[in-house]
Design an enzyme around this catalytic site. Structure first.
Site, PDB file in Angstrom:
ATOM      1  N   CYS A   1      -2.945  11.045   0.868  1.00  0.00           N
ATOM      2  CA  CYS A   1      -1.770  10.349   1.392  1.00  0.00           C
ATOM      3  C   CYS A   1      -0.929  11.372   2.134  1.00  0.00           C
ATOM      4  CB  CYS A   1      -0.940   9.702   0.286  1.00  0.00           C
ATOM      5  SG  CYS A   1       0.606   8.974   0.914  1.00  0.00           S
TER       6      CYS A   1
ATOM      7  N   SER B   1       0.831  -1.208   0.000  1.00  0.00           N
ATOM      8  CA  SER B   1       0.000   0.000   0.000  1.00  0.00           C
ATOM      9  C   SER B   1       0.863   1.256   0.000  1.00  0.00           C
ATOM     10  CB  SER B   1      -0.920   0.009   1.219  1.00  0.00           C
ATOM     11  OG  SER B   1      -0.186   0.160   2.424  1.00  0.00           O
TER      12      SER B   1
ATOM     13  N   MET C   1       0.846   5.655   8.289  1.00  0.00           N
ATOM     14  CA  MET C   1       0.370   6.555   7.249  1.00  0.00           C
ATOM     15  C   MET C   1       0.335   7.976   7.813  1.00  0.00           C
ATOM     16  SD  MET C   1      -1.298   3.504   7.693  1.00  0.00           S
ATOM     17  CE  MET C   1      -3.050   3.667   8.085  1.00  0.00           C
TER      18      MET C   1
ATOM     19  N   LYS D   1      -9.425   3.887   7.603  1.00  0.00           N
ATOM     20  CA  LYS D   1      -8.353   3.065   8.136  1.00  0.00           C
ATOM     21  C   LYS D   1      -8.812   2.419   9.444  1.00  0.00           C
ATOM     22  CE  LYS D   1      -5.465   4.498   4.962  1.00  0.00           C
ATOM     23  NZ  LYS D   1      -5.290   3.663   3.758  1.00  0.00           N
TER      24      LYS D   1
END
Length: 396
Positions: free
Chosen positions: A104, A66, A318, A278
């Site tokens: 992101c 990912s 992340m 998430k």
């Protein structure tokens, strides 16, 4: 027999934070891919090497995780008081789709530098030496990110001594400010806590009823306690990513949380929305050994967090989930705040599989509603390769 030639598309391969991806200027894409739609998605899938039933992305630029199956499109901003519009596409590894539902945070660290080098920022805003402030419009979620990019001799400085756990080599520090990070435009009813609660009882068939903090900040995230699902918070990737039963459990939690958050209308939609929300699990500080062999002492961190991205435990954290962690930690009573010891705080250092990360957030409560003005963290970015990517001319 005639063969379709390959076409060349100007592109740059960049590491941003603990991720890397292929960056494009909108103006450099083939005409059919300059607008959202099937042609753009097909182009990006072919660039990255998806869908790949082997799960390796050998015939593309992706790295089959990912963190490395990512694309970015930048353009001069159409928004007042912004320099650049930033659109992020998370490319599925084994399925034929690109998920545009979130940002992101790691690649956000590379956006300012790429925008400057690509001529997308007015030259008058770039000092000869010092810090360039790049005002980024994050188009996926409709939010502003302020990137502070070091400049030396009129060019982006990439090398330096800033160390980021999860990245082997040091580089120049880029500070990011995620402005008003709560409640993205894609869902959640416009509230930081879409259910109206700091902690909910989330019923998950086959798992049980879990205490959960479901928050829209940085990226929609579902936090649960590690011990409630049989973990300690010290886990590394191998403890989870090879366990099909565990991964199925996390996906079930994610789907039911997405439904409660209003991000999907029925459970079947979760499979088409892999990037968001998430799922993360939290625990109080403990001593553990990171994936690089580095010792992380309980006294070095405020809490432990492990998070899943695209169906697998992330090797670090992340960036957008770090924003969610910092925001939730700043609000007394959330599971993240309680794992960190409770009380008021404006910064938190958490332990993840690769080491530690510090993130700050400024939270306040007005008329019973929590809001966060910004979340702050430091990352780094470095250009790995630039030139052109090639794809068969009939692939999009």
């Amino acid at each position: 027999m005639t063969h379709v030639p390959q076409i060349k598309v100007p592109a740059t391969y960049i590491r941003g934070g603990t991720s890397k991806g292929v960056f494009f200027r909108l103006q450099d894409l083939p005409a059919a891919a300059q607008v959202p739609g099937a042609a753009r998605d097909a182009l990006l899938l072919r660039v990255i090497g998806s869908p790949d039933p082997y799960g390796k992305q050998i015939d593309g630029m992706g790295g089959a995780t990912s963190s490395t199956s990512k694309t970015v499109i930048l353009a001069k901003s159409s928004k007042p008081d912004h320099d650049v519009d930033y659109l992020f596409g998370q490319v599925s590894i084994d399925k034929a789709f690109v998920d545009w539902s979130g940002n992101c945070g790691n690649l956000s660290a590379a956006v300012g530098a790429f925008a400057i080098s690509g001529g997308l920022v007015d030259a008058s805003r770039i000092p000869q030496d010092g810090m360039a402030t790049v005002r980024v419009w994050q188009a996926n979620i409709g939010k502003t990110i302020i990137a502070h990019v070091p400049i030396t001799g009129g060019a982006v400085q990439e090398t330096g001594d800033f160390e980021l756990d999860g990245v082997t080599f040091p580089a120049a520090e880029v500070q990011l400010e995620f402005m008003d990070p709560a409640a993205d435009e894609e869902g959640g009813g416009g509230s930081m806590f879409p259910t109206g609660n700091l902690v909910d009882d989330l019923e998950v068939p086959g798992v049980g009823t879990l205490k959960a903090t479901m928050i829209n900040a940085g990226i929609p995230t579902i936090f649960v306690n590690a011990e409630a699902i049989g973990y300690t918070g010290m886990e590394l990737q191998d403890a989870i990513n090879g366990d099909a039963k565990a991964l199925a459990m996390f996906e079930t939690i994610r789907a039911h949380g997405a439904l409660r958050m209003g991000l999907i209308q029925n459970l079947d939609e979760a499979a088409k929305r892999q990037h968001t929300p998430k799922v993360a699990f939290v625990a109080a500080p403990k001593d553990y050994v990171s994936s690089s062999g580095k010792q992380v002492a309980a006294g070095d961190v405020d809490l432990l967090v492990r998070a899943l991205s695209m169906g697998k435990l992330h090797h670090a954290m992340m960036g957008t989930a770090a924003v969610a962690i910092g925001t939730a930690a700043a609000i007394p009573g959330t599971l993240v705040n309680l794992a960190a010891g409770g009380g008021a705080r404006n910064a938190v250092r958490f332990g993840h599989p690769s080491g530690t990360l510090r993130v700050g957030a400024e939270a306040s409560q007005v008329n019973g509603e929590w809001s966060v003005t910004k979340a702050i963290m430091s990352r780094s970015a470095r250009v790995l390769m630039e030139g052109w990517v090639r794809v068969p001319g009939d692939s999009f």
